[in-house]
Design an enzyme around this catalytic site. Structure first.
Site, PDB file in Angstrom:
ATOM      1  N   LYS A  26       0.875  -1.418  -0.193  1.00 59.79           N
ATOM      2  CA  LYS A  26       0.151  -0.028   0.189  1.00 59.79           C
ATOM      3  C   LYS A  26       0.736   1.285  -0.163  1.00 59.79           C
ATOM      4  O   LYS A  26       0.802   2.200  -0.822  1.00 59.79           O
ATOM      5  CB  LYS A  26      -0.773   0.188   1.196  1.00 59.79           C
ATOM      6  CG  LYS A  26      -1.766  -1.415   1.435  1.00 59.79           C
ATOM      7  CD  LYS A  26      -2.709  -0.931   2.834  1.00 59.79           C
ATOM      8  CE  LYS A  26      -1.836  -1.158   4.076  1.00 59.79           C
ATOM      9  NZ  LYS A  26      -0.990  -2.091   4.297  1.00 59.79           N
ATOM     10  N   ARG A  39      -8.980   0.313   9.576  1.00 62.97           N
ATOM     11  CA  ARG A  39      -8.587  -0.976   9.890  1.00 62.97           C
ATOM     12  C   ARG A  39      -9.399  -1.629  10.529  1.00 62.97           C
ATOM     13  O   ARG A  39      -9.384  -3.124  10.801  1.00 62.97           O
ATOM     14  CB  ARG A  39      -7.370  -0.710  10.656  1.00 62.97           C
ATOM     15  CG  ARG A  39      -5.774  -1.266   9.837  1.00 62.97           C
ATOM     16  CD  ARG A  39      -4.841  -0.633  10.961  1.00 62.97           C
ATOM     17  NE  ARG A  39      -3.780  -1.402  10.638  1.00 62.97           N
ATOM     18  CZ  ARG A  39      -2.627  -0.886   9.892  1.00 62.97           C
ATOM     19  NH1 ARG A  39      -2.852   0.337   9.435  1.00 62.97           N
ATOM     20  NH2 ARG A  39      -1.625  -1.434   9.776  1.00 62.97           N
ATOM     21  N   ARG A  87      12.384  -6.166   4.846  1.00 59.57           N
ATOM     22  CA  ARG A  87      12.217  -4.656   4.565  1.00 59.57           C
ATOM     23  C   ARG A  87      13.526  -3.988   5.632  1.00 59.57           C
ATOM     24  O   ARG A  87      13.537  -4.368   6.759  1.00 59.57           O
ATOM     25  CB  ARG A  87      10.939  -4.082   5.000  1.00 59.57           C
ATOM     26  CG  ARG A  87      10.853  -2.650   5.074  1.00 59.57           C
ATOM     27  CD  ARG A  87       9.431  -2.198   5.066  1.00 59.57           C
ATOM     28  NE  ARG A  87       8.539  -2.479   6.035  1.00 59.57           N
ATOM     29  CZ  ARG A  87       7.078  -2.335   6.230  1.00 59.57           C
ATOM     30  NH1 ARG A  87       6.648  -1.448   5.404  1.00 59.57           N
ATOM     31  NH2 ARG A  87       6.611  -2.921   7.180  1.00 59.57           N
ATOM     32  N   ARG A 144      12.197  -1.986  10.963  1.00 59.66           N
ATOM     33  CA  ARG A 144      11.308  -1.475  11.744  1.00 59.66           C
ATOM     34  C   ARG A 144      10.829  -2.510  13.142  1.00 59.66           C
ATOM     35  O   ARG A 144      10.966  -3.640  12.916  1.00 59.66           O
ATOM     36  CB  ARG A 144       9.973  -1.378  11.070  1.00 59.66           C
ATOM     37  CG  ARG A 144       9.593  -0.211  10.510  1.00 59.66           C
ATOM     38  CD  ARG A 144       8.594   0.002   9.610  1.00 59.66           C
ATOM     39  NE  ARG A 144       7.079  -0.467   9.971  1.00 59.66           N
ATOM     40  CZ  ARG A 144       5.997  -0.488   9.381  1.00 59.66           C
ATOM     41  NH1 ARG A 144       6.153   0.007   8.228  1.00 59.66           N
ATOM     42  NH2 ARG A 144       5.066  -1.088   9.969  1.00 59.66           N
ATOM     43  N   ARG A 160       0.707  -9.137  13.572  1.00 59.40           N
ATOM     44  CA  ARG A 160       0.014  -8.211  12.818  1.00 59.40           C
ATOM     45  C   ARG A 160      -1.015  -8.764  11.840  1.00 59.40           C
ATOM     46  O   ARG A 160      -1.853  -8.266  11.565  1.00 59.40           O
ATOM     47  CB  ARG A 160       1.298  -7.304  12.204  1.00 59.40           C
ATOM     48  CG  ARG A 160       1.828  -6.448  13.278  1.00 59.40           C
ATOM     49  CD  ARG A 160       3.180  -5.733  12.423  1.00 59.40           C
ATOM     50  NE  ARG A 160       2.905  -5.174  11.350  1.00 59.40           N
ATOM     51  CZ  ARG A 160       3.843  -4.818  10.533  1.00 59.40           C
ATOM     52  NH1 ARG A 160       5.314  -5.416  10.525  1.00 59.40           N
ATOM     53  NH2 ARG A 160       3.736  -3.700   9.342  1.00 59.40           N
TER      54      ARG A 160
HETATM   55  P1  AP5 Z   1       5.033  -1.248   1.720  1.00 62.89           P
HETATM   56  O1  AP5 Z   1       4.698  -0.778   0.708  1.00 62.89           O
HETATM   57  O2  AP5 Z   1       5.534  -0.651   2.888  1.00 62.89           O
HETATM   58  O3  AP5 Z   1       3.651  -2.295   2.263  1.00 62.89           O
HETATM   59  P2  AP5 Z   1       2.406  -1.886   3.268  1.00 62.89           P
HETATM   60  O4  AP5 Z   1       1.248  -2.485   2.789  1.00 62.89           O
HETATM   61  O5  AP5 Z   1       2.410  -0.230   3.191  1.00 62.89           O
HETATM   62  O6  AP5 Z   1       2.888  -2.157   4.560  1.00 62.89           O
HETATM   63  P3  AP5 Z   1       3.114  -1.718   6.045  1.00 62.89           P
HETATM   64  O7  AP5 Z   1       3.977  -2.846   6.982  1.00 62.89           O
HETATM   65  O8  AP5 Z   1       3.816  -0.229   6.114  1.00 62.89           O
HETATM   66  O9  AP5 Z   1       1.746  -1.655   6.517  1.00 62.89           O
HETATM   67  P4  AP5 Z   1       0.945  -1.787   7.735  1.00 62.89           P
HETATM   68  O10 AP5 Z   1      -0.517  -1.765   7.514  1.00 62.89           O
HETATM   69  O11 AP5 Z   1       1.184  -3.089   8.759  1.00 62.89           O
HETATM   70  O12 AP5 Z   1       1.784  -0.813   8.673  1.00 62.89           O
HETATM   71  P5  AP5 Z   1       1.436   0.675   8.941  1.00 62.89           P
HETATM   72  O13 AP5 Z   1       2.595   1.341   8.962  1.00 62.89           O
HETATM   73  O14 AP5 Z   1       0.079   1.017   8.389  1.00 62.89           O
HETATM   74  O15 AP5 Z   1       5.968  -2.917   1.284  1.00 62.89           O
HETATM   75  C1  AP5 Z   1       6.492  -3.511   2.294  1.00 62.89           C
HETATM   76  C2  AP5 Z   1       7.717  -4.131   1.745  1.00 62.89           C
HETATM   77  O16 AP5 Z   1       7.482  -4.970   0.301  1.00 62.89           O
HETATM   78  C3  AP5 Z   1       8.660  -3.240   1.517  1.00 62.89           C
HETATM   79  O17 AP5 Z   1      10.049  -3.730   1.876  1.00 62.89           O
HETATM   80  C4  AP5 Z   1       8.746  -2.894  -0.283  1.00 62.89           C
HETATM   81  O18 AP5 Z   1       9.889  -2.698  -0.906  1.00 62.89           O
HETATM   82  C5  AP5 Z   1       8.143  -4.414  -0.632  1.00 62.89           C
HETATM   83  N1  AP5 Z   1       7.280  -4.275  -1.811  1.00 62.89           N
HETATM   84  C6  AP5 Z   1       6.199  -3.401  -2.078  1.00 62.89           C
HETATM   85  N2  AP5 Z   1       5.710  -3.732  -3.017  1.00 62.89           N
HETATM   86  C7  AP5 Z   1       6.244  -4.669  -3.575  1.00 62.89           C
HETATM   87  C8  AP5 Z   1       5.906  -5.667  -4.740  1.00 62.89           C
HETATM   88  N3  AP5 Z   1       4.939  -5.402  -5.566  1.00 62.89           N
HETATM   89  N4  AP5 Z   1       6.587  -6.678  -4.983  1.00 62.89           N
HETATM   90  C9  AP5 Z   1       7.855  -7.041  -4.182  1.00 62.89           C
HETATM   91  N5  AP5 Z   1       7.974  -6.283  -2.872  1.00 62.89           N
HETATM   92  C10 AP5 Z   1       7.249  -5.069  -2.633  1.00 62.89           C
HETATM   93  O19 AP5 Z   1       1.152   0.486  10.680  1.00 62.89           O
HETATM   94  C11 AP5 Z   1       1.800   0.047  11.768  1.00 62.89           C
HETATM   95  C12 AP5 Z   1       1.277   0.051  12.982  1.00 62.89           C
HETATM   96  O20 AP5 Z   1       0.568   1.311  13.336  1.00 62.89           O
HETATM   97  C13 AP5 Z   1       0.102  -0.737  13.289  1.00 62.89           C
HETATM   98  O21 AP5 Z   1       0.375  -1.985  13.136  1.00 62.89           O
HETATM   99  C14 AP5 Z   1      -0.636  -0.153  14.448  1.00 62.89           C
HETATM  100  O22 AP5 Z   1      -0.090  -0.586  15.666  1.00 62.89           O
HETATM  101  C15 AP5 Z   1      -0.513   1.132  13.912  1.00 62.89           C
HETATM  102  N6  AP5 Z   1      -1.775   1.711  13.296  1.00 62.89           N
HETATM  103  C16 AP5 Z   1      -1.691   2.325  12.006  1.00 62.89           C
HETATM  104  N7  AP5 Z   1      -2.977   2.470  11.334  1.00 62.89           N
HETATM  105  C17 AP5 Z   1      -3.731   2.145  12.219  1.00 62.89           C
HETATM  106  C18 AP5 Z   1      -5.033   2.117  12.475  1.00 62.89           C
HETATM  107  N8  AP5 Z   1      -5.837   2.730  11.245  1.00 62.89           N
HETATM  108  N9  AP5 Z   1      -5.740   1.755  13.398  1.00 62.89           N
HETATM  109  C19 AP5 Z   1      -5.068   1.263  14.597  1.00 62.89           C
HETATM  110  N10 AP5 Z   1      -3.561   1.185  14.491  1.00 62.89           N
HETATM  111  C20 AP5 Z   1      -3.071   1.679  13.531  1.00 62.89           C
END
Ligand code: AP5
Length: 213
Positions: free
Chosen positions: A15, A90, A126, A159, A170
């Protein structure tokens, strides 16, 4: 009126990677709740200190906190902004709260589908720049110099929530919440499901078609 597109998907489904590219080339405002919380942690704010405990354990921050954070941010944007929501909603209560914000109706909700094995591979490999936030992968997107960011020379770190044990937690939380979200948006005919297990460029092209860009 602010137009909102939601990117839904498991941790690691890509995403953030796609949203950053769309923001760069197609003038979207990219709102990542994960990035907002990590900024608050770096700044040592009360929100950051409270959120860190949950994030490091791989758990969700409370709905009330997240709904407050997003409504405040969306309301502060200029009229007619095009917003990409990454990481919000979420949970069902978050989706219901978002649907009540009349000034920012949700248009398309795009669900990124990726098999679990690939999600684990992406997340545990990552590495993120501690200075500019650029994202790398040990195998599929390695930096030119080990441990050093190509863009700014900052140190690359894992991270805290990308360790294998926390990743499993997660993913389990995602599975528990996600079907309710999919049903919610399917009933409103807003849901578009996409195979996100494809290279970054190809996925971007599919997204541009969905968004009619
Ligand atoms: P990346 O693009 O970073 O993936 P992502 O879907 O954004 O994954 P995240 O881990 O950042 O999302 P998340 O939802 O768990 O964490 P968030 O920061 O929102 O890609 C990931 C990896 O894959 C990278 O190495 C990239 O290079 C690689 N990649 C990407 N695309 C690729 C492809 N097509 N092919 C191959 N490789 C690829 O949230 C963190 C924490 O914050 C949560 O756990 C929670 O504690 C809190 N939080 C955030 N939002 C909320 C909410 N709304 N409610 C409650 N808690 C929340």
């Amino acid at each position: 009126m602010t137009a909102v597109t939601v990117l839904l998907g498991a941790p690691g489904s890509g995403k953030g990677t796609q949203a950053k590219r769309l923001a760069q080339h197609h003038s979207f405002v990219h709102l990542s709740t994960g990035d907002m919380l990590r900024t608050a942690i770096k700044a040592g704010t009360t929100l950051g200190n409270e959120a860190k405990v949950f994030m490091d354990r791989g758990e969700l921050v409370s709905d009330a906190t997240m709904i407050g954070l997003i409504s405040e941010t969306v309301c502060s944007l200029p009229q007619k902004s095009k917003v990409l929501l990454d990481g919000f909603p979420r949970t069902l209560p978050q989706a219901e709260a978002l649907s009540k914000t009349a000034s920012s109706p949700v248009g398309k909700v795009i669900f990124f589908q990726v098999p679990e094995k690939e999600l684990i591979r992406r997340l545990t490999g990552r590495r993120v720049c501690s200075k500019c936030g650029a994202s790398f992968h040990l195998i599929s997107l390695p930096p030119k110099k080990d441990g050093i960011c190509d863009s700014c020379g900052g140190a690359l770190l894992q991270r805290p929530d990308d360790s294998e044990g926390v990743v499993q937690k997660r993913l389990a939380i995602f599975v528990a919440q996600n079907s309710q979200l999919l049903d919610f948006y399917r009933k409103q005919a807003k849901l578009v499901e996409i195979d996100a297990n494809q290279p970054v460029e190809e996925l971007q092209a599919s997204l541009l078609k969905i968004l009619s860009l």
